[in-house]
Design an enzyme around this catalytic site. Structure first.
Site, PDB file in Angstrom:
ATOM      1  N   ALA A  81      -8.079  -1.969   2.221  1.00 15.03           N
ATOM      2  CA  ALA A  81      -7.466  -0.651   2.018  1.00 15.03           C
ATOM      3  C   ALA A  81      -6.513  -0.324   3.159  1.00 15.03           C
ATOM      4  O   ALA A  81      -6.804  -0.592   4.327  1.00 15.03           O
ATOM      5  CB  ALA A  81      -8.545   0.426   1.929  1.00 15.03           C
ATOM      6  N   SER A 125      -1.655  -8.257   9.560  1.00 15.56           N
ATOM      7  CA  SER A 125      -0.348  -8.479   8.937  1.00 15.56           C
ATOM      8  C   SER A 125       0.659  -9.118   9.891  1.00 15.56           C
ATOM      9  O   SER A 125       0.666  -8.832  11.097  1.00 15.56           O
ATOM     10  CB  SER A 125       0.199  -7.119   8.480  1.00 15.56           C
ATOM     11  N   GLU A 127       3.509  -8.171  10.098  1.00 17.68           N
ATOM     12  CA  GLU A 127       4.326  -7.062  10.639  1.00 17.68           C
ATOM     13  C   GLU A 127       3.974  -6.799  12.105  1.00 17.68           C
ATOM     14  O   GLU A 127       4.743  -6.174  12.829  1.00 17.68           O
ATOM     15  CB  GLU A 127       4.100  -5.790   9.822  1.00 17.68           C
ATOM     16  N   TYR A 149       3.524   1.434  10.742  1.00 16.82           N
ATOM     17  CA  TYR A 149       2.590   0.572  10.006  1.00 16.82           C
ATOM     18  C   TYR A 149       2.182  -0.631  10.873  1.00 16.82           C
ATOM     19  O   TYR A 149       0.990  -0.929  11.022  1.00 16.82           O
ATOM     20  CB  TYR A 149       3.237   0.087   8.700  1.00 16.82           C
TER      21      TYR A 149
HETATM   22  P1  NAP Z   1      -1.689  -2.313  -1.800  1.00 15.06           P
HETATM   23  O1  NAP Z   1      -1.379  -2.929  -3.139  1.00 15.06           O
HETATM   24  O2  NAP Z   1      -0.817  -1.245  -1.267  1.00 15.06           O
HETATM   25  O3  NAP Z   1      -3.196  -1.748  -1.901  1.00 15.06           O
HETATM   26  C1  NAP Z   1      -3.711  -0.892  -0.935  1.00 15.06           C
HETATM   27  C2  NAP Z   1      -5.093  -0.444  -1.373  1.00 15.06           C
HETATM   28  O4  NAP Z   1      -5.635   0.461  -0.385  1.00 15.06           O
HETATM   29  C3  NAP Z   1      -5.131   0.338  -2.707  1.00 15.06           C
HETATM   30  O5  NAP Z   1      -6.270  -0.076  -3.437  1.00 15.06           O
HETATM   31  C4  NAP Z   1      -5.276   1.779  -2.243  1.00 15.06           C
HETATM   32  O6  NAP Z   1      -5.912   2.612  -3.181  1.00 15.06           O
HETATM   33  C5  NAP Z   1      -6.202   1.574  -1.048  1.00 15.06           C
HETATM   34  N1  NAP Z   1      -6.239   2.738  -0.149  1.00 15.06           N
HETATM   35  C6  NAP Z   1      -5.193   3.356   0.456  1.00 15.06           C
HETATM   36  N2  NAP Z   1      -5.626   4.386   1.222  1.00 15.06           N
HETATM   37  C7  NAP Z   1      -6.978   4.428   1.083  1.00 15.06           C
HETATM   38  C8  NAP Z   1      -7.987   5.256   1.611  1.00 15.06           C
HETATM   39  N3  NAP Z   1      -7.717   6.278   2.421  1.00 15.06           N
HETATM   40  N4  NAP Z   1      -9.282   4.994   1.278  1.00 15.06           N
HETATM   41  C9  NAP Z   1      -9.589   3.984   0.420  1.00 15.06           C
HETATM   42  N5  NAP Z   1      -8.666   3.166  -0.115  1.00 15.06           N
HETATM   43  C10 NAP Z   1      -7.374   3.391   0.206  1.00 15.06           C
HETATM   44  O7  NAP Z   1      -1.791  -3.457  -0.697  1.00 15.06           O
HETATM   45  P2  NAP Z   1      -1.928  -5.049  -0.835  1.00 15.06           P
HETATM   46  O8  NAP Z   1      -0.581  -5.644  -0.915  1.00 15.06           O
HETATM   47  O9  NAP Z   1      -2.951  -5.365  -1.848  1.00 15.06           O
HETATM   48  O10 NAP Z   1      -2.480  -5.410   0.624  1.00 15.06           O
HETATM   49  C11 NAP Z   1      -3.865  -5.407   0.914  1.00 15.06           C
HETATM   50  C12 NAP Z   1      -4.066  -5.261   2.407  1.00 15.06           C
HETATM   51  O11 NAP Z   1      -3.435  -6.340   3.090  1.00 15.06           O
HETATM   52  C13 NAP Z   1      -3.471  -3.998   3.017  1.00 15.06           C
HETATM   53  O12 NAP Z   1      -4.295  -3.627   4.099  1.00 15.06           O
HETATM   54  C14 NAP Z   1      -2.122  -4.453   3.552  1.00 15.06           C
HETATM   55  O13 NAP Z   1      -1.701  -3.610   4.597  1.00 15.06           O
HETATM   56  C15 NAP Z   1      -2.473  -5.844   4.014  1.00 15.06           C
HETATM   57  N6  NAP Z   1      -1.401  -6.834   4.012  1.00 15.06           N
HETATM   58  C16 NAP Z   1      -0.658  -7.029   2.902  1.00 15.06           C
HETATM   59  C17 NAP Z   1       0.305  -8.028   2.884  1.00 15.06           C
HETATM   60  C18 NAP Z   1       1.124  -8.298   1.658  1.00 15.06           C
HETATM   61  O14 NAP Z   1       2.145  -8.982   1.779  1.00 15.06           O
HETATM   62  N7  NAP Z   1       0.707  -7.859   0.488  1.00 15.06           N
HETATM   63  C19 NAP Z   1       0.494  -8.830   4.025  1.00 15.06           C
HETATM   64  C20 NAP Z   1      -0.309  -8.608   5.136  1.00 15.06           C
HETATM   65  C21 NAP Z   1      -1.264  -7.618   5.123  1.00 15.06           C
HETATM   66  P3  NAP Z   1      -5.055   3.446  -4.288  1.00 15.06           P
HETATM   67  O15 NAP Z   1      -4.902   2.509  -5.464  1.00 15.06           O
HETATM   68  O16 NAP Z   1      -5.948   4.602  -4.565  1.00 15.06           O
HETATM   69  O17 NAP Z   1      -3.740   3.812  -3.664  1.00 15.06           O
HETATM   70  O1  F7E Z   2      10.414  -5.588   2.647  1.00 15.12           O
HETATM   71  C1  F7E Z   2      14.092  -5.682   3.036  1.00 15.12           C
HETATM   72  C2  F7E Z   2      13.307  -4.847   4.024  1.00 15.12           C
HETATM   73  O2  F7E Z   2       9.015  -3.757   1.677  1.00 15.12           O
HETATM   74  C3  F7E Z   2      10.789  -6.896   2.955  1.00 15.12           C
HETATM   75  C4  F7E Z   2       3.973  -5.184   3.112  1.00 15.12           C
HETATM   76  O3  F7E Z   2       3.096  -5.807   2.197  1.00 15.12           O
HETATM   77  O4  F7E Z   2       4.641  -7.310   3.990  1.00 15.12           O
HETATM   78  C5  F7E Z   2       5.144  -6.123   3.408  1.00 15.12           C
HETATM   79  O5  F7E Z   2       6.034  -5.455   4.296  1.00 15.12           O
HETATM   80  C6  F7E Z   2      12.199  -6.927   3.534  1.00 15.12           C
HETATM   81  C7  F7E Z   2      12.427  -5.911   4.667  1.00 15.12           C
HETATM   82  O6  F7E Z   2       7.911  -5.803   2.722  1.00 15.12           O
HETATM   83  C8  F7E Z   2      14.973  -3.483   0.295  1.00 15.12           C
HETATM   84  O7  F7E Z   2      14.174  -4.164   4.929  1.00 15.12           O
HETATM   85  C9  F7E Z   2      15.992  -4.891   1.590  1.00 15.12           C
HETATM   86  O8  F7E Z   2      13.150  -6.554   5.696  1.00 15.12           O
HETATM   87  O9  F7E Z   2       9.024  -6.027   0.564  1.00 15.12           O
HETATM   88  P1  F7E Z   2       9.075  -5.243   1.807  1.00 15.12           P
HETATM   89  P2  F7E Z   2       7.602  -5.705   4.295  1.00 15.12           P
HETATM   90  O10 F7E Z   2       8.210  -4.518   4.909  1.00 15.12           O
HETATM   91  O11 F7E Z   2       7.911  -7.039   4.880  1.00 15.12           O
HETATM   92  C10 F7E Z   2       3.923  -7.132   5.232  1.00 15.12           C
HETATM   93  C11 F7E Z   2       3.442  -8.491   5.681  1.00 15.12           C
HETATM   94  C12 F7E Z   2       2.864  -6.102   5.135  1.00 15.12           C
HETATM   95  O12 F7E Z   2       1.844  -6.193   5.808  1.00 15.12           O
HETATM   96  C13 F7E Z   2       3.199  -4.851   4.388  1.00 15.12           C
HETATM   97  O13 F7E Z   2       2.013  -4.160   4.008  1.00 15.12           O
HETATM   98  O14 F7E Z   2      13.112  -6.590   2.514  1.00 15.12           O
HETATM   99  N1  F7E Z   2      14.688  -4.906   1.939  1.00 15.12           N
HETATM  100  N2  F7E Z   2      16.199  -4.037   0.586  1.00 15.12           N
HETATM  101  C14 F7E Z   2      14.033  -4.041   1.157  1.00 15.12           C
HETATM  102  N3  F7E Z   2      12.725  -3.688   1.106  1.00 15.12           N
HETATM  103  C15 F7E Z   2      12.340  -2.786   0.170  1.00 15.12           C
HETATM  104  N4  F7E Z   2      11.022  -2.432   0.096  1.00 15.12           N
HETATM  105  N5  F7E Z   2      13.251  -2.205  -0.680  1.00 15.12           N
HETATM  106  C16 F7E Z   2      14.580  -2.518  -0.666  1.00 15.12           C
HETATM  107  O15 F7E Z   2      15.361  -1.990  -1.440  1.00 15.12           O
END
Ligand code: NAP
Ligand code: F7E
Length: 325
Positions: A81, A125, A127, A149
């Site tokens: 979450a 992450s 990030e 973040y």
């Molecule tokens: P996501 O689709 O945005 O899902 C986030 C989840 O967190 C949702 O189920 C959301 O519930 C829940 N949540 C948010 N606030 C909450 C709260 N206060 N209490 C309980 N639940 C809450 O994210 P994801 O892409 O699956 O990523 C999963 C995790 O990995 C996150 O921690 C993200 O930051 C991390 N991460 C993601 C990536 C990536 O590329 N996807 C990479 C590195 C790390 P609702 O449905 O109610 O909003």
């Molecule tokens: O952006 C560029 C933007 O929002 C990727 C989250 O899952 O991965 C995710 O974070 C890149 C950035 O992902 C648009 O500026 C250009 O450079 O898909 P994103 P993110 O910011 O890398 C990390 C690992 C996490 O942990 C996070 O939770 O794409 N970009 N044009 C754009 N990005 C968005 N969203 N929208 C645009 O129109």
């Protein structure tokens, strides 16, 4: 034999849904924490809803987490979450800190007080690397986060390590690079691009407004990455791992692959819109996943091109179904 029981926070999100499917396939009993919303948002877990148990809780509410762990007694907790959208973290920095940073401590405190033998996974992450100090990034690369973040995730990462070292918890942190899928939220760049490509192909849109086209990401497939989370909790010792593909691609390459899949030239449709530029950008992320490969035996199975094409295909199908085409 009794089934192993795992609890997932963030089960309604992209990763939560894939992890739940994976754990069910490993014969786990799966408990998912869902927060109260006025409209049900179970789209990603609808197909497995009869096979899992959903319980009400929130990372902002310490008591709810303690009560859930006391009642369901899981052996593994996956803390997925978070407020996970980077641009939203500048608009709501305090909220992002409450959920994405302090929320981790609340889950860890619940684990420590209810049952310190629980194995804990924290969703860290790439990030956290932000303005990268080293290329490619490994488990020892120093952090330089570039958004509220990223900063919240650095806190979550270190509090996980601190609870491991202070209380001997089996607490692991997976430093996952970007991972995507047809279930990715529409606001993230991969899904935004594939969704618009499908709409443009079907004549429902004419342009795709984007921000920075030059930033580079190490994009993998979410279905592959949830296996790595589970593998971390099956080891003899808790540890931290970088998980990524080792490849990096620019946003403009993502556009090229997605548009060319449907026979279109991306340059005819993509426009640059300052609304999607960020106050501080992460220019380049690329992993060195050697530790995950050697210790966990983990390998990604879906390539960048396969991933993007799978997402375009899924968006085309979904739109055709919705519009009876
Ligand atoms: P996501 O689709 O945005 O899902 C986030 C989840 O967190 C949702 O189920 C959301 O519930 C829940 N949540 C948010 N606030 C909450 C709260 N206060 N209490 C309980 N639940 C809450 O994210 P994801 O892409 O699956 O990523 C999963 C995790 O990995 C996150 O921690 C993200 O930051 C991390 N991460 C993601 C990536 C990536 O590329 N996807 C990479 C590195 C790390 P609702 O449905 O109610 O909003
Ligand atoms: O952006 C560029 C933007 O929002 C990727 C989250 O899952 O991965 C995710 O974070 C890149 C950035 O992902 C648009 O500026 C250009 O450079 O898909 P994103 P993110 O910011 O890398 C990390 C690992 C996490 O942990 C996070 O939770 O794409 N970009 N044009 C754009 N990005 C968005 N969203 N929208 C645009 O129109």
């Amino acid at each position: 034999m009794t089934k192993r029981r795992a609890l997932i926070t963030g089960i309604t999100g992209q990763d939560g849904s894939y992890l739940a499917e994976f754990l069910l396939s490993q014969d786990y009993e799966v408990i998912g924490v869902v927060r109260r919303t006025s409209t049900i948002n179970f789209a990603r877990i609808q197909h497995i809803q009869d096979d899992i148990t959903l319980v009400s809780g929130d990372l902002l509410d310490q008591g709810s987490l303690i009560a859930i762990l006391s009642e369901y007694k899981p052996q593994e907790v996956y803390n997925l979450a978070a407020q996970s959208f980077v641009p939203a973290s500048w608009k709501q920095p305090v909220f992002t800190g409450e959920v994405t940073a302090l929320g981790v401590t609340r889950v860890l405190e619940a684990v420590r007080t209810v049952d310190p033998t629980i194995r804990f996974y924290q969703a860290s992450s790439s990030e956290m690397f932000g303005k990268v100090r080293e290329v490619p990034q490994t488990e020892t690369t120093p952090f330089y986060p570039r958004s509220p973040y990223g900063i919240a995730k650095v806190y979550g990462h270190w509090i996980t390590i601190n609870y491991r070292e202070s209380y001997n918890l089996f607490a692991c942190s997976g430093i996952l690079f970007n991972h995507e899928s047809p279930r990715r939220g529409l606001e993230f760049v991969t899904r935004k691009v594939t969704h618009y490509v499908a709409k443009i192909k079907l004549g429902m849109e004419t342009q795709l407004p984007l921000g920075n086209l030059d930033s580079k990401r190490d994009w993998g497939y979410a279905g592959d990455y949830v296996r790595a989370m589970w593998l971390m909790l099956q080891q003899d010792k808790p540890d931290d791992y970088v998980v990524g593909t080792g490849e990096t691609h620019a946003v403009r390459e993502l556009c090229e692959v997605a548009f060319s899949y449907v026979g279109l030239n991306w340059e005819d449709y993509v426009t640059q819109d300052p609304r999607f530029m960020r106050p501080a950008e992460v220019d380049l992320l690329v992993s060195n996943p050697n530790k995950a490969r050697h210790v966990l035996g983990w390998e990604p199975e879906v390539s960048f091109k396969q991933l993007i094409e799978m997402m375009v295909e899924s968006d085309l199908e979904q739109l055709k179904k919705e519009h009876n085409l």
